[in-house]
Design an enzyme around this catalytic site. Sequence first.
Site, short mmCIF file in Angstrom:
data_model
loop_
_atom_site.label_atom_id
_atom_site.label_comp_id
_atom_site.label_asym_id
_atom_site.label_seq_id
_atom_site.Cartn_x
_atom_site.Cartn_y
_atom_site.Cartn_z
N ASP A 98 -19.87 64.60 -13.70
CA ASP A 98 -20.56 64.38 -14.97
C ASP A 98 -20.02 65.41 -15.94
OD1 ASP A 98 -22.31 62.30 -14.13
OD2 ASP A 98 -23.56 63.78 -13.12
N ASP A 149 -28.31 52.11 -14.07
CA ASP A 149 -29.32 53.14 -13.78
C ASP A 149 -30.65 52.42 -13.61
OD1 ASP A 149 -27.39 55.12 -14.17
OD2 ASP A 149 -27.82 55.26 -16.32
#
Length: 252
Positions: free
Chosen positions: A11, A130
Amino acid sequence: MITKRIIPCLDVKEGRVVKGIQFLGLKDAGDPVELAEAYDRESADELVFLDISASHEGRKTMTDVVEQVAAKLAIPFTVGGGINQLSDMKRMLRAGADKVSVNTAAVLRPELITEGADFFGSQCIVAAIDAKYDEDSDCYKVYTHGGRQKTEWEVTAWAKEAVSRGAGEILLTSMDADGEKTGFNHTLTQLVTRAVPVPVIASGGAGSARHMLEAFTIGEADAALAASIFHYKETSIKEVKDYMKKHGVNVR
């Protein structure tokens, strides 16, 4: 026997790798190019880079990072975050990415998946999803905008829609499990793996090699993704792969 994949995830925010819990409380975890090189040496099967900087400056930084990594990496890597149109896909693939991952922009405008698949082929398009359990509707709902916005999409319905539009792979993150290191959400993973005919990468919750094994044996995932356990050297890719082999799971 199908070969399962072990995938570290980076990330990236403002040119640095960060990690949080349930998408919050981000901490610095290192330099993306150095980490990518290390994972390549350790025989990771692939890498996933997610640009979590929302700004235009973040886009430029990410393109630079992708170019630097591509120059040193032998394994395939996927880039996601801020890919809103075909030109963004072109830029990342030109910079050296093998696949692009689309999330919020694809939910808001599903044609983006079709456009990308038509232009580059389904093998280049990953639908990142997600998801979080919703008590009111008793199902897993899809979230966008970095997990901040709940949508009306039930997770398997959106996964099927994404695949029908040309996504060649699903990157499925359990928001409830993300960063908790208590194991993957096998209920969620299995729901999606059984709903679509393309590979599913399980993400969110990896805390040990056993958790990654269970993503395959219980969740029926095709690949397992982890971040902090690799970044902070709680385990290595070699240790995870040795564990898989010991338990009869085919890995490279």
